[in-house]
Scaffold this motif. Sequence first.
Motif, mmCIF file in Angstrom:
data_model
loop_
_atom_site.group_PDB
_atom_site.id
_atom_site.type_symbol
_atom_site.label_atom_id
_atom_site.label_comp_id
_atom_site.label_asym_id
_atom_site.label_seq_id
_atom_site.Cartn_x
_atom_site.Cartn_y
_atom_site.Cartn_z
ATOM 1 N N PRO A 140 0.818 -1.215 0.000
ATOM 2 C CA PRO A 140 0.000 0.000 0.000
ATOM 3 C C PRO A 140 0.851 1.264 0.000
ATOM 4 O O PRO A 140 1.908 1.309 0.628
ATOM 5 N N SER A 141 0.379 2.286 -0.691
ATOM 6 C CA SER A 141 1.038 3.587 -0.597
ATOM 7 C C SER A 141 0.580 4.336 0.643
ATOM 8 O O SER A 141 1.243 5.269 1.098
ATOM 9 N N GLY A 142 -0.547 3.941 1.223
ATOM 10 C CA GLY A 142 -1.058 4.547 2.443
ATOM 11 C C GLY A 142 -2.256 3.765 2.936
ATOM 12 O O GLY A 142 -2.855 2.976 2.192
ATOM 13 N N ILE A 143 -2.606 3.948 4.202
ATOM 14 C CA ILE A 143 -3.738 3.255 4.822
ATOM 15 C C ILE A 143 -4.808 4.282 5.173
ATOM 16 O O ILE A 143 -4.508 5.340 5.743
ATOM 17 N N THR A 144 -6.044 3.979 4.868
ATOM 18 C CA THR A 144 -7.158 4.898 5.127
ATOM 19 C C THR A 144 -7.518 4.901 6.610
ATOM 20 O O THR A 144 -7.209 3.959 7.345
ATOM 21 N N PRO A 145 -8.216 5.939 7.090
ATOM 22 C CA PRO A 145 -8.423 6.084 8.529
ATOM 23 C C PRO A 145 -9.423 5.134 9.155
ATOM 24 O O PRO A 145 -9.362 4.897 10.364
ATOM 25 N N GLY A 146 -10.383 4.600 8.424
ATOM 26 C CA GLY A 146 -11.353 3.743 9.088
ATOM 27 C C GLY A 146 -12.485 3.308 8.185
ATOM 28 O O GLY A 146 -12.557 3.683 7.012
ATOM 29 N N PRO A 147 -13.424 2.501 8.731
ATOM 30 C CA PRO A 147 -14.477 1.897 7.919
ATOM 31 C C PRO A 147 -15.669 2.826 7.692
ATOM 32 O O PRO A 147 -15.852 3.831 8.372
ATOM 33 N N PHE A 148 -16.496 2.413 6.712
ATOM 34 C CA PHE A 148 -17.777 3.029 6.413
ATOM 35 C C PHE A 148 -18.872 2.013 6.739
ATOM 36 O O PHE A 148 -18.702 0.813 6.542
ATOM 37 N N GLU A 168 -28.608 0.259 10.121
ATOM 38 C CA GLU A 168 -28.515 -0.327 11.465
ATOM 39 C C GLU A 168 -27.073 -0.525 11.924
ATOM 40 O O GLU A 168 -26.835 -0.894 13.073
ATOM 41 N N GLY A 169 -26.106 -0.318 11.041
ATOM 42 C CA GLY A 169 -24.705 -0.475 11.407
ATOM 43 C C GLY A 169 -24.251 -1.914 11.503
ATOM 44 O O GLY A 169 -23.271 -2.213 12.196
ATOM 45 N N ARG A 170 -24.909 -2.814 10.777
ATOM 46 C CA ARG A 170 -24.569 -4.238 10.866
ATOM 47 C C ARG A 170 -23.565 -4.688 9.802
ATOM 48 O O ARG A 170 -23.099 -5.821 9.848
ATOM 49 N N HIS A 171 -23.232 -3.799 8.852
ATOM 50 C CA HIS A 171 -22.304 -4.151 7.783
ATOM 51 C C HIS A 171 -21.287 -3.030 7.635
ATOM 52 O O HIS A 171 -21.663 -1.866 7.470
ATOM 53 N N ARG A 172 -19.998 -3.396 7.679
ATOM 54 C CA ARG A 172 -18.929 -2.405 7.633
ATOM 55 C C ARG A 172 -17.961 -2.717 6.495
ATOM 56 O O ARG A 172 -17.611 -3.874 6.278
ATOM 57 N N TRP A 173 -17.553 -1.655 5.823
ATOM 58 C CA TRP A 173 -16.615 -1.772 4.694
ATOM 59 C C TRP A 173 -15.455 -0.828 4.943
ATOM 60 O O TRP A 173 -15.654 0.350 5.180
ATOM 61 N N TRP A 174 -14.230 -1.355 4.893
ATOM 62 C CA TRP A 174 -13.043 -0.551 5.116
ATOM 63 C C TRP A 174 -12.128 -0.686 3.907
ATOM 64 O O TRP A 174 -11.452 -1.711 3.742
ATOM 65 N N PRO A 175 -12.067 0.324 3.046
ATOM 66 C CA PRO A 175 -11.133 0.302 1.914
ATOM 67 C C PRO A 175 -9.730 0.626 2.419
ATOM 68 O O PRO A 175 -9.233 1.748 2.284
ATOM 69 N N PHE A 180 -6.964 -3.110 -1.804
ATOM 70 C CA PHE A 180 -7.080 -4.007 -0.652
ATOM 71 C C PHE A 180 -8.126 -3.452 0.292
ATOM 72 O O PHE A 180 -8.041 -2.290 0.698
ATOM 73 N N ASP A 181 -9.149 -4.284 0.615
ATOM 74 C CA ASP A 181 -10.148 -3.844 1.591
ATOM 75 C C ASP A 181 -10.547 -5.001 2.493
ATOM 76 O O ASP A 181 -10.112 -6.146 2.319
ATOM 77 N N THR A 182 -11.379 -4.693 3.473
ATOM 78 C CA THR A 182 -11.967 -5.708 4.333
ATOM 79 C C THR A 182 -13.420 -5.346 4.601
ATOM 80 O O THR A 182 -13.793 -4.163 4.622
ATOM 81 N N ASN A 183 -14.240 -6.367 4.767
ATOM 82 C CA ASN A 183 -15.662 -6.221 5.074
ATOM 83 C C ASN A 183 -16.008 -7.134 6.232
ATOM 84 O O ASN A 183 -15.466 -8.243 6.344
ATOM 85 N N ASP A 184 -16.921 -6.714 7.078
ATOM 86 C CA ASP A 184 -17.440 -7.606 8.102
ATOM 87 C C ASP A 184 -18.877 -7.229 8.414
ATOM 88 O O ASP A 184 -19.311 -6.092 8.194
ATOM 89 N N GLY A 185 -19.637 -8.217 8.876
ATOM 90 C CA GLY A 185 -21.044 -7.982 9.154
ATOM 91 C C GLY A 185 -21.586 -8.951 10.174
ATOM 92 O O GLY A 185 -20.991 -10.004 10.442
#
Length: 299
Positions: free
Chosen positions: A117-125, A130-137, A161-166
């Motif tokens: 990565p050239s840099g890491i983003t600050p946090g998920p969206f 209801e806030g049950r699904h989160r996406w972090w690019p 590169f991203d991550t998702n959780d729910g």
Amino acid sequence: MSVPSGGYAWWYVDGVSDDGQHGITVIAFLGSVFSPYYAWSRHRDPIDHSAVNVVLYGRPKAWAMTERRRGSVSRDATTLSIGPSALHWDGTVLTIRVEEVTTPLPSRLSGSIRVRPSGITPGPFTLDAEGRHRWWPLAPASRIEVAFDRPSLRWNGHAYFDTNDGDVPLEDSFRSWTWSRSTLTHGAAILYDVLRRDGSRQDLSLRFAPDGTPQPIDPPVPAALPPTLWRLQRATRSDDGRAAMLRRFEDAPFYSRSLLAARICGEAVQPVHEALDLDRFRNPLVRAMLPFRMPRDLR
């Protein structure tokens, strides 16, 4: 990251070679969201339905996605191992070791991928109300190095590169979405249009600086795309309302992944684009087709 019963987490990498001739997607699933076995399970244990999906595009092509049980999964703060494959983060580079068997015709898929990565983003969206699904690019602008022994393959390119959780299955909360990521001269752009199960929308148009700093942008103009071979409807956005298909990566009854040509943030780019129809995915006939591509290791 803890994964609740019935929930999921996945880590996603896609890359395209600098010459545009090759592509790769790697997804490590805990609680495989597209697994028919997980959907049919009464216990809803996500770790008991884990998999590493590896797809090579171009020549040679390959597909692997073997679902594995809880005993084949180990993880700590820096490493996730699922069967013989593993992902390791050392603070600056994500290294993926692949040891899988392809389907439907079995052959060895063996190699390594390094994402820088050239840099890491600050946090998920959050994608739902209801806030049950989160996406972090995590790293929208990255470089990738692909080195496979089986098949013999070497290339470098740009990556994401991203991550998702729910906490609940995707199909409980969403009807469909379209997503694209574009490498810019400086950083990257992501367009993410989500249609929720209740009919409301979450439309994200984001530009990321090379260091990962996000900046919302005005949503580009809707741009039509032709339906897929499975007649899946899809669309995207671009500065001038136009987009063209360059290459079809995946074409499934409920999902497509493609390489496009478009204009985003004033630049001519080649977005990696996906469309997902979760109404189709819920269809029992579609789910019954999936074990053909997603065998389950019962050991």
